[in-house]
Design a protein around this motif. Structure first.
Motif, PDB file in Angstrom:
ATOM      1  N   PRO A 266     -46.407  15.288  -4.962  1.00  0.00           N
ATOM      2  CA  PRO A 266     -45.709  14.476  -5.966  1.00  0.00           C
ATOM      3  C   PRO A 266     -44.653  13.549  -5.364  1.00  0.00           C
ATOM      4  N   ALA A 267     -43.816  14.090  -4.477  1.00  0.00           N
ATOM      5  CA  ALA A 267     -42.792  13.252  -3.850  1.00  0.00           C
ATOM      6  C   ALA A 267     -43.416  12.188  -2.958  1.00  0.00           C
ATOM      7  N   MET A 268     -44.498  12.553  -2.251  1.00  0.00           N
ATOM      8  CA  MET A 268     -45.187  11.591  -1.400  1.00  0.00           C
ATOM      9  C   MET A 268     -45.756  10.434  -2.231  1.00  0.00           C
ATOM     10  N   ALA A 269     -46.229  10.735  -3.440  1.00  0.00           N
ATOM     11  CA  ALA A 269     -46.818   9.710  -4.304  1.00  0.00           C
ATOM     12  C   ALA A 269     -45.790   8.648  -4.691  1.00  0.00           C
TER      13      ALA A 269
ATOM     14  N   GLN B 136     -46.097  -4.958  -2.777  1.00  0.00           N
ATOM     15  CA  GLN B 136     -47.430  -5.536  -2.531  1.00  0.00           C
ATOM     16  C   GLN B 136     -47.936  -5.180  -1.133  1.00  0.00           C
ATOM     17  N   SER B 137     -47.527  -4.023  -0.639  1.00  0.00           N
ATOM     18  CA  SER B 137     -47.987  -3.546   0.668  1.00  0.00           C
ATOM     19  C   SER B 137     -48.893  -2.337   0.431  1.00  0.00           C
ATOM     20  N   MET B 138     -50.203  -2.558   0.436  1.00  0.00           N
ATOM     21  CA  MET B 138     -51.167  -1.516   0.092  1.00  0.00           C
ATOM     22  C   MET B 138     -51.657  -0.735   1.305  1.00  0.00           C
ATOM     23  N   GLY B 139     -51.389  -1.250   2.511  1.00  0.00           N
ATOM     24  CA  GLY B 139     -51.831  -0.571   3.716  1.00  0.00           C
ATOM     25  C   GLY B 139     -51.362   0.870   3.818  1.00  0.00           C
ATOM     26  N   PRO B 140     -50.051   1.151   3.631  1.00  0.00           N
ATOM     27  CA  PRO B 140     -49.597   2.536   3.722  1.00  0.00           C
ATOM     28  C   PRO B 140     -50.307   3.479   2.761  1.00  0.00           C
ATOM     29  N   THR B 141     -50.521   3.036   1.523  1.00  0.00           N
ATOM     30  CA  THR B 141     -51.212   3.877   0.550  1.00  0.00           C
ATOM     31  C   THR B 141     -52.660   4.116   0.971  1.00  0.00           C
ATOM     32  N   GLY B 142     -53.364   3.040   1.329  1.00  0.00           N
ATOM     33  CA  GLY B 142     -54.767   3.176   1.694  1.00  0.00           C
ATOM     34  C   GLY B 142     -54.974   4.049   2.915  1.00  0.00           C
ATOM     35  N   VAL B 143     -54.206   3.801   3.965  1.00  0.00           N
ATOM     36  CA  VAL B 143     -54.360   4.567   5.202  1.00  0.00           C
ATOM     37  C   VAL B 143     -53.993   6.032   4.974  1.00  0.00           C
ATOM     38  N   SER B 144     -52.907   6.276   4.253  1.00  0.00           N
ATOM     39  CA  SER B 144     -52.483   7.662   4.028  1.00  0.00           C
ATOM     40  C   SER B 144     -53.488   8.425   3.168  1.00  0.00           C
TER      41      SER B 144
ATOM     42  N   ALA C   6     -51.945  16.781   2.773  1.00  0.00           N
ATOM     43  CA  ALA C   6     -50.782  16.138   2.159  1.00  0.00           C
ATOM     44  C   ALA C   6     -49.666  15.913   3.184  1.00  0.00           C
ATOM     45  N   ILE C   7     -49.448  16.897   4.045  1.00  0.00           N
ATOM     46  CA  ILE C   7     -48.413  16.756   5.080  1.00  0.00           C
ATOM     47  C   ILE C   7     -48.776  15.612   6.035  1.00  0.00           C
ATOM     48  N   ALA C   8     -50.054  15.524   6.413  1.00  0.00           N
ATOM     49  CA  ALA C   8     -50.492  14.446   7.304  1.00  0.00           C
ATOM     50  C   ALA C   8     -50.276  13.082   6.649  1.00  0.00           C
ATOM     51  N   ALA C   9     -50.561  13.000   5.352  1.00  0.00           N
ATOM     52  CA  ALA C   9     -50.358  11.734   4.637  1.00  0.00           C
ATOM     53  C   ALA C   9     -48.880  11.381   4.556  1.00  0.00           C
ATOM     54  N   LEU C  10     -48.033  12.375   4.315  1.00  0.00           N
ATOM     55  CA  LEU C  10     -46.594  12.134   4.246  1.00  0.00           C
ATOM     56  C   LEU C  10     -46.059  11.643   5.584  1.00  0.00           C
ATOM     57  N   VAL C  11     -46.509  12.257   6.658  1.00  0.00           N
ATOM     58  CA  VAL C  11     -46.094  11.819   8.000  1.00  0.00           C
ATOM     59  C   VAL C  11     -46.508  10.371   8.234  1.00  0.00           C
ATOM     60  N   THR C  12     -47.718  10.021   7.808  1.00  0.00           N
ATOM     61  CA  THR C  12     -48.197   8.638   7.940  1.00  0.00           C
ATOM     62  C   THR C  12     -47.289   7.662   7.201  1.00  0.00           C
ATOM     63  N   LEU C  13     -46.920   8.018   5.970  1.00  0.00           N
ATOM     64  CA  LEU C  13     -46.051   7.153   5.177  1.00  0.00           C
ATOM     65  C   LEU C  13     -44.666   7.034   5.807  1.00  0.00           C
ATOM     66  N   LEU C  14     -44.170   8.121   6.356  1.00  0.00           N
ATOM     67  CA  LEU C  14     -42.846   8.086   6.992  1.00  0.00           C
ATOM     68  C   LEU C  14     -42.859   7.202   8.248  1.00  0.00           C
ATOM     69  N   ILE C  15     -43.989   7.185   8.952  1.00  0.00           N
ATOM     70  CA  ILE C  15     -44.115   6.291  10.111  1.00  0.00           C
ATOM     71  C   ILE C  15     -44.055   4.837   9.651  1.00  0.00           C
ATOM     72  N   TYR C  16     -44.778   4.524   8.577  1.00  0.00           N
ATOM     73  CA  TYR C  16     -44.703   3.169   8.018  1.00  0.00           C
ATOM     74  C   TYR C  16     -43.263   2.839   7.604  1.00  0.00           C
ATOM     75  N   TRP C  17     -42.601   3.800   6.976  1.00  0.00           N
ATOM     76  CA  TRP C  17     -41.223   3.582   6.523  1.00  0.00           C
ATOM     77  C   TRP C  17     -40.304   3.312   7.708  1.00  0.00           C
ATOM     78  N   TYR C  18     -40.479   4.072   8.776  1.00  0.00           N
ATOM     79  CA  TYR C  18     -39.638   3.902   9.963  1.00  0.00           C
ATOM     80  C   TYR C  18     -39.809   2.501  10.556  1.00  0.00           C
ATOM     81  N   LYS C  19     -41.050   2.007  10.568  1.00  0.00           N
ATOM     82  CA  LYS C  19     -41.316   0.685  11.143  1.00  0.00           C
ATOM     83  C   LYS C  19     -40.766  -0.437  10.273  1.00  0.00           C
ATOM     84  N   ARG C  20     -40.657  -0.200   8.981  1.00  0.00           N
ATOM     85  CA  ARG C  20     -40.295  -1.287   8.064  1.00  0.00           C
ATOM     86  C   ARG C  20     -38.890  -1.152   7.475  1.00  0.00           C
ATOM     87  N   ARG C  21     -38.181  -0.106   7.865  1.00  0.00           N
ATOM     88  CA  ARG C  21     -36.897   0.179   7.217  1.00  0.00           C
ATOM     89  C   ARG C  21     -35.885  -0.946   7.420  1.00  0.00           C
TER      90      ARG C  21
END
Length: 535
Positions: A146-149, A159-167, A208-223
């Motif tokens: 839920p939090a990852m969503a 309008q950045s769909m890459g993180p959602t699609g890849v995760s 779910a954990i793998a997807a969350l890690v993926t999203l956090l990597i995207y967040w780190y790059k774009r923060r």
């Protein structure tokens, strides 16, 4: 921050960015659905229909609880962030991300604790007390998903769909690989089916954990880019936490309810199918095997073409919603007609093909022929469910979510009633017929809601459906003839059966597209020709 890494660098995104994002999401949904089908094949050989039945005792309640926990909030966050970003109010989106993240994190923990304590009672209701730890293992993903969503929704708002699609793809891939690997290892180690399925069910959490890690990597790059825009945006008034939560849930709840259609239908099967059949006097072995086919082997096969409908429905939602706000009725009318025809163009031949090839498809993929009859019965559901998904999305885009909710309730009630009436009449396929009837009535209700506002061209739609149906019928006859020929002259060998199936599918595709390719209206359905809608 480079443009190719993010869509977060412009206040007004160009149209190709939106199209690219839509394609990413569509392909991600399709890839996830295909992975969700593929893993059932090795699992059926490893743990059998009994193991698949136990697996669904945990996974089906999880999907329902996930929708109830998220309440449609991630999509609401996406729309809220997109709206305020257009106004340069980046602080509001950032504040909502933080508050929504903690809200759904808390709701996920609470929901999991309720599942943990209540799972023995639910397992007893299913007349399967051994499923308790399977339910708990599957539901453990509620601690993360839920939090990852919410984070996915925030990226989509930019309008950045890459993180959602890849995760999404990574989540499904990790889940599938872990479940199959664990099933193989523990079967080889002579673990019981119950313990094997319980351990394999933890794949939902690991994915779910793998997807969350993926999203956090995207967040780190774009923060840094996000933070700069937030700092440059004007200050905002502090809004009380409870007021913001109330407004968010009030907006998101109808969206959440519509997305529950497929999980709730599956949940009705879960809680009603086995008790009714036991009352009718069927043995445990028969009931468990039939439910494994109903909920897994046959059902996963028909969900492959239906996933195309789901992906396509997601892709048209933004453009329809935009034109609805602008009051462009002509565009919405033509897009609705075109979308329905395109979906039928895919789903009708898929339904006919699966019906004709049900026996070779099922026996090639699985270890026996028990599910052939159910797979044949499922084929009309492909069309009903696909069009229901599309029309529900259209109603959502044009602001008629309450209408769609009402007809979903009608469909669910009909599903339950159909189970009571049809299972005594035909225990093997009665539940499938109940699902088809329920979605068909829901589809008709959705169409009624659309037609109350927009006038479709009946001549164009019916002419198109007639041409599609005739081509699908001829294709079905050609494939049937080819199947009869191969059955008569080819030996019964697995490799030859697989080769035969591939050849027959290619034959069907060639016949169908050969018959329809030069039809003028079919050419207007080609992707990339949408500009004709404006003409």
């Amino acid at each position: 921050m480079r443009r190719k890494d993010s869509a977060m660098t412009a206040k007004n995104e160009p149209i190709h960015t939106v199209v690219r994002g839509t394609m990413i999401l569509t392909l991600a949904v399709l890839a996830s659905k295909i992975l969700g089908f593929i893993y059932v094949v090795p699992l059926e050989h490893l743990i059998g229909l009994e193991g698949l039945t136990l697996l669904n005792h945990g996974y089906t309640p999880y999907t329902v609880l996930l929708s109830l926990t998220t309440l449609g909030i991630p999509l609401a966050v996406s729309k809220y962030v997109a709206t305020h970003n257009q106004l340069g109010e980046y602080r509001k989106g950032k504040r909502l991300l933080k508050r929504s993240f903690y809200l759904l994190l808390g709701l996920g923990v609470v929901m999991y604790l309720l599942v943990f304590w209540g799972s023995p009672l639910f397992a007893k209701w299913l007349q399967s007390p051994e499923s308790t730890w399977i339910i708990r293992a599957s539901a453990s993903a509620l601690l993360v998903v839920p939090a990852m969503a919410v984070l996915r929704g925030y990226f989509q708002g930019w309008q950045s769909m890459g993180p959602t699609g890849v995760s999404q793809v990574i989540e499904q891939l990790v889940r599938v690989v872990f479940m199959v690997l664990m099933a193989y290892l523990f079967v080889q180690a002579n673990y019981t089916i119950v313990n094997t399925v319980a351990l394999a069910s933890l794949g939902t959490l690991l994915g779910a954990i793998a997807a969350l890690v993926t999203l956090l990597i995207y967040w780190y790059k774009r923060r840094e880019g996000i933070h700069k825009k937030v700092l440059a945006s004007p200050s905002i008034e502090d809004q009380p936490l409870l007021v913001e939560y109330r407004d968010l849930i009030r907006y998101a709840l109808p969206i959440s309810f519509v997305s529950l259609a497929i999980p709730l239908m599956a949940f009705i099967d879960l809680v009603m199918y086995k008790p009714i059949l036991y009352d009718l006097g069927y043995s445990r072995e028969v009931v468990v095997n039939w439910f494994g086919i109903l909920s897994s082997t046959a059902q996963k096969l028909i969900m492959v073409p239906v996933s195309i409908a789901t992906a396509f429905s997601l892709s048209i939602l933004p453009s329809l919603a935009k034109q609805y706000v602008q009051g462009d009725k002509e565009y919405i009318t033509k897009q609705t007609e075109q979308s329905m025809l395109l979906l039928c163009y895919i789903l009708l031949p898929a339904s006919v093909g699966i019906y004709v090839l049900a026996e070779p498809i099922y026996t090639t993929l699985y270890s026996d022929a028990l599910g052939v009859t159910m797979l044949e019965a499922y084929t009309p559901t492909i069309i009903a469910l696909g069009l229901y998904t599309l029309t529900a999305s259209i109603l959502q885009a044009i602001g008629k979510m309450k209408w769609s909710m009402s007809w979903l309730i009608v469909a669910l009630l009909l599903k339950g009633l159909g189970m009571l009436l049809l299972l005594p009449y035909n225990a093997e396929v009665g539940a499938i017929h109940a699902t088809t009837i329920a979605f068909t009535i829901g589809l008709l209700g959705n169409l009624w809601g659309i037609l109350r506002t927009y006038t479709l061209s009946y001549k164009r739609v019916l002419t198109g459906l007639g041409a599609i149906s005739l081509a699908a019928l001829i294709m079905g006859l050609a494939v049937y003839a080819g199947n009869q020929f191969s059955d008569r002259f080819l030996p019964d060998h697995l490799f030859l059966k697989m080769l035969e199936l591939i050849v027959l599918v290619l034959l069907g595709v060639a016949v169908y597209f050969g018959l329809t390719y030069r039809i003028p209206w079919v050419k207007t359905l080609q992707i990339g020709r949408r500009k004709k809608l404006k003409q």
